[in-house]
Design a protein around this motif. Structure first.
Motif, PDB file in Angstrom:
ATOM      1  N   LYS A   1      -0.013  -0.722   1.581  1.00 60.49           N
ATOM      2  CA  LYS A   1      -1.251  -0.432   1.861  1.00 60.49           C
ATOM      3  C   LYS A   1      -2.008   0.081   0.966  1.00 60.49           C
ATOM      4  O   LYS A   1      -3.174   0.028   0.659  1.00 60.49           O
ATOM      5  CB  LYS A   1      -0.909   0.575   2.952  1.00 60.49           C
ATOM      6  N   PHE A   2      -1.314   0.749  -0.232  1.00 58.48           N
ATOM      7  CA  PHE A   2      -2.049   1.248  -1.426  1.00 58.48           C
ATOM      8  C   PHE A   2      -2.482   0.103  -2.315  1.00 58.48           C
ATOM      9  O   PHE A   2      -3.825   0.183  -2.378  1.00 58.48           O
ATOM     10  CB  PHE A   2      -1.138   2.023  -2.280  1.00 58.48           C
ATOM     11  N   VAL A   3      -1.812  -1.106  -2.594  1.00 57.72           N
ATOM     12  CA  VAL A   3      -2.306  -2.038  -3.259  1.00 57.72           C
ATOM     13  C   VAL A   3      -3.540  -2.741  -2.430  1.00 57.72           C
ATOM     14  O   VAL A   3      -4.476  -3.119  -3.195  1.00 57.72           O
ATOM     15  CB  VAL A   3      -1.534  -3.095  -3.377  1.00 57.72           C
ATOM     16  N   SER A   4      -3.412  -3.016  -1.085  1.00 58.91           N
ATOM     17  CA  SER A   4      -4.422  -3.566  -0.475  1.00 58.91           C
ATOM     18  C   SER A   4      -5.870  -2.736  -0.436  1.00 58.91           C
ATOM     19  O   SER A   4      -6.960  -3.190  -0.309  1.00 58.91           O
ATOM     20  CB  SER A   4      -4.017  -3.811   1.006  1.00 58.91           C
ATOM     21  N   ASP A   5      -5.697  -1.306  -0.094  1.00 64.81           N
ATOM     22  CA  ASP A   5      -6.849  -0.423   0.011  1.00 64.81           C
ATOM     23  C   ASP A   5      -7.439  -0.417  -1.417  1.00 64.81           C
ATOM     24  O   ASP A   5      -8.800  -0.349  -1.466  1.00 64.81           O
ATOM     25  CB  ASP A   5      -6.364   0.953   0.598  1.00 64.81           C
ATOM     26  N   ARG A   6      -6.866  -0.313  -2.322  1.00 61.31           N
ATOM     27  CA  ARG A   6      -7.246   0.138  -3.698  1.00 61.31           C
ATOM     28  C   ARG A   6      -7.921  -1.096  -4.482  1.00 61.31           C
ATOM     29  O   ARG A   6      -8.588  -1.155  -5.305  1.00 61.31           O
ATOM     30  CB  ARG A   6      -6.542   0.825  -4.693  1.00 61.31           C
ATOM     31  N   THR A   7      -7.210  -2.483  -4.096  1.00 60.99           N
ATOM     32  CA  THR A   7      -7.671  -3.568  -4.977  1.00 60.99           C
ATOM     33  C   THR A   7      -8.033  -4.736  -4.209  1.00 60.99           C
ATOM     34  O   THR A   7      -8.573  -5.772  -4.798  1.00 60.99           O
ATOM     35  CB  THR A   7      -6.235  -3.922  -5.837  1.00 60.99           C
ATOM     36  N   LYS A   8      -8.028  -4.521  -2.771  1.00 61.62           N
ATOM     37  CA  LYS A   8      -8.309  -5.782  -2.058  1.00 61.62           C
ATOM     38  C   LYS A   8      -7.496  -7.071  -2.158  1.00 61.62           C
ATOM     39  O   LYS A   8      -7.732  -8.014  -1.874  1.00 61.62           O
ATOM     40  CB  LYS A   8      -9.689  -6.075  -1.873  1.00 61.62           C
ATOM     41  N   ARG A   9      -6.090  -6.926  -2.660  1.00 66.27           N
ATOM     42  CA  ARG A   9      -5.296  -7.984  -2.929  1.00 66.27           C
ATOM     43  C   ARG A   9      -3.914  -8.004  -2.147  1.00 66.27           C
ATOM     44  O   ARG A   9      -3.474  -6.697  -1.669  1.00 66.27           O
ATOM     45  CB  ARG A   9      -4.795  -8.101  -4.276  1.00 66.27           C
ATOM     46  N   ARG A  10      -3.377  -9.008  -2.078  1.00 70.43           N
ATOM     47  CA  ARG A  10      -1.919  -9.095  -1.161  1.00 70.43           C
ATOM     48  C   ARG A  10      -0.878  -9.533  -1.948  1.00 70.43           C
ATOM     49  O   ARG A  10      -0.458 -10.600  -1.752  1.00 70.43           O
ATOM     50  CB  ARG A  10      -2.212  -9.725   0.152  1.00 70.43           C
TER      51      ARG A  10
ATOM     52  N   LYS B   1       4.304   1.453   2.266  1.00 71.46           N
ATOM     53  CA  LYS B   1       3.234   2.521   1.326  1.00 71.46           C
ATOM     54  C   LYS B   1       2.620   1.960   0.150  1.00 71.46           C
ATOM     55  O   LYS B   1       1.443   1.811   0.023  1.00 71.46           O
ATOM     56  CB  LYS B   1       4.068   3.720   0.933  1.00 71.46           C
ATOM     57  N   ALA B   2       3.203   1.014  -0.232  1.00 67.01           N
ATOM     58  CA  ALA B   2       3.025   0.276  -1.702  1.00 67.01           C
ATOM     59  C   ALA B   2       2.068  -1.010  -1.271  1.00 67.01           C
ATOM     60  O   ALA B   2       0.996  -0.996  -1.635  1.00 67.01           O
ATOM     61  CB  ALA B   2       4.155  -0.281  -2.174  1.00 67.01           C
TER      62      ALA B   2
ATOM     63  N   LEU C   1      -1.438   3.055 -11.431  1.00 64.05           N
ATOM     64  CA  LEU C   1       0.091   2.970 -11.135  1.00 64.05           C
ATOM     65  C   LEU C   1       0.630   4.426 -11.062  1.00 64.05           C
ATOM     66  O   LEU C   1       1.639   4.866 -10.094  1.00 64.05           O
ATOM     67  CB  LEU C   1       0.652   2.479 -12.253  1.00 64.05           C
ATOM     68  N   ASP C   2       0.245   5.484 -11.721  1.00 57.22           N
ATOM     69  CA  ASP C   2       0.484   6.782 -11.475  1.00 57.22           C
ATOM     70  C   ASP C   2       0.418   7.439 -10.285  1.00 57.22           C
ATOM     71  O   ASP C   2       1.120   8.029  -9.484  1.00 57.22           O
ATOM     72  CB  ASP C   2       0.038   7.957 -12.349  1.00 57.22           C
ATOM     73  N   GLU C   3      -0.955   6.982  -9.592  1.00 60.39           N
ATOM     74  CA  GLU C   3      -1.292   7.404  -8.237  1.00 60.39           C
ATOM     75  C   GLU C   3      -0.268   6.738  -7.262  1.00 60.39           C
ATOM     76  O   GLU C   3       0.091   7.276  -6.144  1.00 60.39           O
ATOM     77  CB  GLU C   3      -2.550   7.094  -7.932  1.00 60.39           C
ATOM     78  N   MET C   4      -0.072   5.537  -7.565  1.00 58.92           N
ATOM     79  CA  MET C   4       0.847   4.775  -6.571  1.00 58.92           C
ATOM     80  C   MET C   4       2.329   5.076  -6.629  1.00 58.92           C
ATOM     81  O   MET C   4       2.970   5.503  -5.558  1.00 58.92           O
ATOM     82  CB  MET C   4       0.918   3.218  -6.954  1.00 58.92           C
ATOM     83  N   ARG C   5       2.635   5.625  -7.638  1.00 60.09           N
ATOM     84  CA  ARG C   5       4.042   6.189  -7.955  1.00 60.09           C
ATOM     85  C   ARG C   5       4.169   7.443  -6.952  1.00 60.09           C
ATOM     86  O   ARG C   5       5.240   7.735  -6.343  1.00 60.09           O
ATOM     87  CB  ARG C   5       4.300   6.599  -9.261  1.00 60.09           C
TER      88      ARG C   5
END
Length: 553
Positions: A534-543, A531-532, A499-503
């Motif tokens: 793409k980050f969520v998809s790249d890091r967790t493969k979830r949508r 941005k959020a 979450l820190d990386e995402m922020r």
């Protein structure tokens, strides 16, 4: 040249439920059923599903009435919602109208309609509609097939039906009248129930269930018996009552619809239970369990039904224990299998002895199977045929049966909800379409659309991520945030580094956008969402659903 006739399908073609069609002669409309459908598993939070009434509302002054073919809610349950926007008489047997009136009266809409009772083999005119009401056997008494004698020949709608040669009430499907129509004037178009068209053979007689029930109740001597069936299935209720009384038991009903329907059927003389054998549910609590048989609603595992409450130990009246036997005298409607299974499992954990149609023949279908359908087609010999009432595979199987029985391939039409067909001297053809979307009921009718359902599915499957950031446009600075709140995506306490990386990434993107002069909130929200996401998809493969909240000073 004879006046053309149109048929518009508003529901029930491709689904089990939501049955509704409109016959049109000279700009006047006669509705044929107006039913509801119970929600499927992916319709999260939805209570009921209705036909789309928008086309009917546009034509509201043209509606002459609505024929209710029989007393099941998938054929009349939507009337209580349609009458909010429309006003027309309702036509059917006394029992069918009695069942329909329950919901309409609860909604306070009885002043918007008139109940017109018709009897077996009666022929009546309503405006330009010359209608003949033909008895058919089904799982609810007093159902009708309807023959519309039109300028383009006879349109015969079977309603829900079966060929039961030994019905409980002796009221047979009147093939003689149908055959006479076929012989004398012919059947131009057959609209036929498709529910069991893909099942070989013949349906079992309803009367055969009675012996099974009596044997089961006798075999459970000393145990309390709780049976569950549809509240409208008067013949099944009669057979349960007969079997219980023959074994020295008294009867009590559980569930508001069961209580109302039993009272109505007794008043009409369609149900015979001695008054001293039918007790209130309050009066059986202290009786010997071996002398009691409770007839309950909830055979489909509906979450708020009487049986489901018992299984969850939430019933006001009954606390189940290992001395109880529950008989599910029904078969799960497609889509309800999981609910029924969950209720059975909950009762099994309590130690209840559960009997269902997979173990004993405690249910008989109310719909004709393949050989019965072929018999009907051989009697009617229709020129054209359209399968109705069923999922697409059922309609396809029904169409194939019609071809097998000699209906020309080009004269068999498979239609879907929204299709209009026109009958002229030259034949029958599709003639455009009307809106026929699902109308979802969640509390107040009409407040839930397809978009809301999709959002609920995303939330259920992937979760939600809310990003909150406050910016000062003048100084091009972030005042607070970005704050990330998540539900159903990851557990925040265990993923603080992520979450820190995402922020940090979102903060960089927002600052870059501010420096470029993008100060309006809509633009900044798009930046945050992109941005959020793409980050969520790249890091967790979830949508998960991304909800950006940008506030400005």
């Amino acid at each position: 040249m004879s006046e053309p006739v149109s048929v518009t399908f508003l529901g029930g073609l491709g689904d089990i439920g939501r049955n509704c069609a409109a016959i049109e002669i000279g700009r006047k409309i006669m509705l044929l059923d107006c039913g509801l459908m119970f929600p499927e598993a992916d319709m999260l939070g939805i209570d009921l599903v209705l036909p789309d009434f928008s086309w009917l509302i546009e034509r509201k002054d043209d509606i002459v009435g609505c024929i209710v073919t029989h007393g099941h809610e998938d054929h009349h349950g939507a009337l209580a919602f349609a009458l909010r926007e429309l006003s027309f008489p309702i036509i059917g047997s006394a029992l069918s109208l009695g069942f329909a009136a329950n919901r309409i009266d609860e909604a306070g809409l009885m002043d918007r309609t008139e109940m017109i009772v018709v009897k077996d083999n009666e022929r009546r005119k309503f405006g330009p509609f010359d209608c003949e009401f033909i008895p058919v056997t089904h799982s609810v008494p007093h159902g009708f097939a309807t023959a519309f004698h039109t300028p383009q020949g006879t349109i015969l709608h079977t309603g829900d039906w079966k060929l039961d040669l030994t019905p409980v009430d002796g009221r047979l499907t009147d093939l003689g009248v149908m055959g006479a129509i076929a012989q004398n004037e012919g059947v131009r178009l057959l609209l036929g129930d498709s529910t069991n068209a893909d099942q070989h053979g013949h349906s079992r007689s309803e009367k055969s269930v009675g012996k099974v029930l009596e044997d089961l109740i006798a075999a459970n001597k000393g145990r309390r018996i709780i049976t569950a069936c549809f509240a409208s299935h008067v013949h099944r209720v009669q057979q349960i009552a007969d079997a219980a009384i023959a074994n020295g038991r008294v009867i009590a009903t559980l569930g508001m619809s069961m209580k109302k329907n039993v009272r109505l059927a007794k008043e009409m003389g369609l149900l015979t239970i001695p008054d001293n054998k039918l007790l209130d549910i309050e009066d059986v609590k202290d009786l010997d369990p071996g002398t009691v048989c409770i007839i309950s609603t909830g055979s489909q595992g509906e979450p708020m039904s009487a049986l489901a409450k018992m299984a969850a130990n939430e019933s006001r009246w009954i606390t189940l224990n290992d001395k109880d036997t529950v008989i599910l005298s029904s078969h799960p409607i497609p889509g309800n299998e999981t609910n029924v299974s969950n209720v059975i499992n909950s009762m099994a954990r309590i130690g209840v002895r559960v009997v269902h149609s997979g173990l004993h023949d405690v249910h008989a279908t109310g719909h004709a199977k393949a050989e019965e359908i072929k018999t009907l087609i051989s009697v009617i010999r229709p020129e054209f045929m359209i399968p109705v009432h069923g999922e697409y595979r059922h309609m396809q199987a029904h169409a194939e049966l019609a071809r097998t029985m000699g209906v020309k391939d080009s004269n068999v039409l498979i239609c879907e909800d929204g299709d209009r067909i026109k009958i002229t001297d030259k034949g029958i053809k599709k003639d455009g379409s009307v809106p026929a979307n699902y109308l979802y009921v969640d509390g107040i009718v009409g407040d839930v659309g397809h978009g809301v359902i999709r959002d609920r599915q995303v939330l259920a499957e992937e979760g939600v991520v809310v990003v909150i950031v406050t910016v000062d446009h003048d100084s091009c600075e972030i005042i607070t945030g970005p704050e990330v709140i998540t539900r159903g995506w990851i557990y925040a306490d265990e993923a603080e580094e992520l979450l820190d990386e995402m922020r940090n990434l979102i903060a960089e993107a927002v600052m870059l956008s501010l420096e470029k002069g993008d100060h309006d909130s809509e633009t900044l929200q798009r930046v945050v969402r992109k941005k959020a996401g793409k980050f969520v998809s790249d890091r967790t493969k979830r949508r998960p659903m991304i909800v950006p909240v940008v506030m400005s000073l």
